[in-house]
Motif scaffolding. Sequence first.
Motif, PDB file in Angstrom:
ATOM      1  N   LEU A 161      47.190 -18.997 -22.122  1.00 55.21           N
ATOM      2  CA  LEU A 161      46.445 -20.188 -21.731  1.00 55.21           C
ATOM      3  C   LEU A 161      46.994 -20.781 -20.438  1.00 55.21           C
ATOM      4  N   ALA A 162      48.313 -20.810 -20.309  1.00 54.92           N
ATOM      5  CA  ALA A 162      48.938 -21.366 -19.101  1.00 54.92           C
ATOM      6  C   ALA A 162      48.534 -20.578 -17.860  1.00 54.92           C
ATOM      7  N   ASP A 163      48.515 -19.241 -17.973  1.00 53.61           N
ATOM      8  CA  ASP A 163      48.137 -18.410 -16.826  1.00 53.61           C
ATOM      9  C   ASP A 163      46.643 -18.501 -16.541  1.00 53.61           C
ATOM     10  N   GLN A 164      45.835 -18.648 -17.577  1.00 56.56           N
ATOM     11  CA  GLN A 164      44.399 -18.830 -17.369  1.00 56.56           C
ATOM     12  C   GLN A 164      44.132 -20.123 -16.603  1.00 56.56           C
ATOM     13  N   PHE A 165      44.903 -21.146 -16.904  1.00 52.01           N
ATOM     14  CA  PHE A 165      44.748 -22.441 -16.233  1.00 52.01           C
ATOM     15  C   PHE A 165      45.134 -22.353 -14.761  1.00 52.01           C
TER      16      PHE A 165
ATOM     17  N   LEU B 230      36.911 -24.510 -19.632  1.00 57.32           N
ATOM     18  CA  LEU B 230      37.378 -25.895 -19.628  1.00 57.32           C
ATOM     19  C   LEU B 230      38.682 -25.991 -20.412  1.00 57.32           C
ATOM     20  N   PHE B 231      39.669 -26.699 -19.833  1.00 56.32           N
ATOM     21  CA  PHE B 231      40.994 -26.792 -20.436  1.00 56.32           C
ATOM     22  C   PHE B 231      41.301 -28.229 -20.866  1.00 56.32           C
ATOM     23  N   PHE B 232      41.989 -28.344 -22.003  1.00 56.32           N
ATOM     24  CA  PHE B 232      42.283 -29.649 -22.576  1.00 56.32           C
ATOM     25  C   PHE B 232      43.734 -29.710 -23.054  1.00 56.32           C
ATOM     26  N   GLY B 233      44.296 -30.911 -23.031  1.00 56.74           N
ATOM     27  CA  GLY B 233      45.660 -31.102 -23.511  1.00 56.74           C
ATOM     28  C   GLY B 233      46.091 -32.543 -23.338  1.00 56.74           C
ATOM     29  N   ASN B 234      47.286 -32.858 -23.795  1.00 60.14           N
ATOM     30  CA  ASN B 234      47.801 -34.223 -23.708  1.00 60.14           C
ATOM     31  C   ASN B 234      48.786 -34.421 -22.570  1.00 60.14           C
ATOM     32  N   GLY B 235      49.188 -33.334 -21.918  1.00 65.05           N
ATOM     33  CA  GLY B 235      50.114 -33.421 -20.789  1.00 65.05           C
ATOM     34  C   GLY B 235      49.541 -32.698 -19.595  1.00 65.05           C
TER      35      GLY B 235
ATOM     36  N   GLY C  44      40.980 -30.037 -16.641  1.00 70.42           N
ATOM     37  CA  GLY C  44      40.331 -29.362 -15.523  1.00 70.42           C
ATOM     38  C   GLY C  44      39.646 -28.106 -16.008  1.00 70.42           C
ATOM     39  N   GLY C  45      38.910 -27.484 -15.125  1.00 67.45           N
ATOM     40  CA  GLY C  45      38.209 -26.260 -15.479  1.00 67.45           C
ATOM     41  C   GLY C  45      38.301 -25.233 -14.381  1.00 67.45           C
ATOM     42  N   LYS C  46      37.885 -24.023 -14.679  1.00 69.90           N
ATOM     43  CA  LYS C  46      37.873 -22.947 -13.703  1.00 69.90           C
ATOM     44  C   LYS C  46      36.497 -22.288 -13.682  1.00 69.90           C
TER      45      LYS C  46
ATOM     46  N   PHE D 193      40.436 -14.615 -33.076  1.00 68.11           N
ATOM     47  CA  PHE D 193      40.842 -15.131 -31.765  1.00 68.11           C
ATOM     48  C   PHE D 193      41.726 -16.358 -31.913  1.00 68.11           C
ATOM     49  N   ASP D 194      42.654 -16.502 -30.973  1.00 70.07           N
ATOM     50  CA  ASP D 194      43.216 -17.825 -30.729  1.00 70.07           C
ATOM     51  C   ASP D 194      42.504 -18.376 -29.498  1.00 70.07           C
ATOM     52  N   SER D 195      42.904 -19.544 -29.029  1.00 69.26           N
ATOM     53  CA  SER D 195      42.162 -20.214 -27.961  1.00 69.26           C
ATOM     54  C   SER D 195      42.050 -19.359 -26.705  1.00 69.26           C
ATOM     55  N   SER D 196      43.176 -18.868 -26.225  1.00 66.31           N
ATOM     56  CA  SER D 196      43.150 -18.062 -25.000  1.00 66.31           C
ATOM     57  C   SER D 196      42.626 -16.662 -25.264  1.00 66.31           C
ATOM     58  N   GLY D 197      42.773 -16.181 -26.511  1.00 68.07           N
ATOM     59  CA  GLY D 197      42.289 -14.850 -26.853  1.00 68.07           C
ATOM     60  C   GLY D 197      40.783 -14.738 -26.744  1.00 68.07           C
ATOM     61  N   LEU D 198      40.066 -15.791 -27.128  1.00 66.63           N
ATOM     62  CA  LEU D 198      38.607 -15.794 -27.001  1.00 66.63           C
ATOM     63  C   LEU D 198      38.202 -15.694 -25.533  1.00 66.63           C
ATOM     64  N   ILE D 199      38.843 -16.481 -24.700  1.00 66.47           N
ATOM     65  CA  ILE D 199      38.535 -16.474 -23.266  1.00 66.47           C
ATOM     66  C   ILE D 199      38.874 -15.116 -22.661  1.00 66.47           C
ATOM     67  N   TYR D 200      40.021 -14.585 -23.033  1.00 65.09           N
ATOM     68  CA  TYR D 200      40.441 -13.265 -22.551  1.00 65.09           C
ATOM     69  C   TYR D 200      39.398 -12.213 -22.933  1.00 65.09           C
ATOM     70  N   TYR D 201      38.967 -12.223 -24.176  1.00 62.00           N
ATOM     71  CA  TYR D 201      38.003 -11.222 -24.650  1.00 62.00           C
ATOM     72  C   TYR D 201      36.683 -11.304 -23.889  1.00 62.00           C
ATOM     73  N   VAL D 202      36.118 -12.504 -23.783  1.00 63.91           N
ATOM     74  CA  VAL D 202      34.808 -12.656 -23.155  1.00 63.91           C
ATOM     75  C   VAL D 202      34.818 -12.158 -21.715  1.00 63.91           C
ATOM     76  N   TYR D 203      35.801 -12.577 -20.940  1.00 65.85           N
ATOM     77  CA  TYR D 203      35.773 -12.236 -19.514  1.00 65.85           C
ATOM     78  C   TYR D 203      36.263 -10.821 -19.234  1.00 65.85           C
TER      79      TYR D 203
END
Length: 283
Positions: A81-85, A104-109, A148-150, A60-70
């Motif tokens: 990741l951008a569309d998930q956010f 939960l989403f994280f980043g510097n911008g 932020g989170g969803k 998995f990459d970061s968004s791939g794990l989330i995609y798989y689980v849900y």
Amino acid sequence: MIKSLTHRTLGLTVAVTIALSATTAVSAYAANDDMDAVSLAKKMVGVDYSKSNESPSDGFDSSGLIYYVYQTLNYSMPRSLADQFKINKPMITQLSKAEPGDVLFFGNGKQPSYAGIYVGQGKMVMASQSKDEVVTRNVNDYKSSFLGGKSILSSKDRLKAELILTAQKYLGTPYVFGAKYGQTNTMDCSSFVKTVFAEYGIDLPRVSRTQANEGIYVSKSKLQTGDLVFFTTIDSGKNIGHVGIYVGNGMMIHTYGEGGVKFTSINKEWWANHYVTARRVLK
């Protein structure tokens, strides 16, 4: 791995390859679709980090794990990741408000660079590029980068996740037949089940054979997280004498004998041969 069958006609070989590939993908999702989001996310811990991938076999990459689980749990989830956010789900603006199953989403911008699935007790599961695998992390370690989170789960699916987390609080609690309900120093199978469900306003009878009259019947092939599974025991003869809570992937959490509250397969050893029925009491 994609399998193909050799045939003198190239077109047929390609068609068979695609069909087998699609079947493999469906099986990968279906294998865990009876679990809750938190348990499924935790199950992925230790799987390799792999850029642009989204399966336990490939990583998995970061968004791939989330995609798989849900996606596995039949939720529509974008891949990036951008569309998930940006998904049209309730927004979580404070880490302290996160509930099990939230993303939960994280980043510097303003755009996220990584994300995790909140699994309760201040922890999240995420695919970590730096650790090269799926890991569990304390969310407060990333507080300064929280964007932020969803809230993705339905109320029923969130209840399933929370119920199993509650049941796990009692892991290792000693088994004592006839343990008094209302205290949690010791438990028997039915007092354990009654205690867990009572925390969510679901009042069950005290004894397993009468708990088996609650809710609605569900076949073994259709079990879902939170269903009650019933068995005979040495002492009960042909009558129901034991109950556990199904947690998905062929497993239950229950208490019986040495070790007290624990996870056990319902498809192995004694329990496989003495399974009787299941009931769904979550509405």
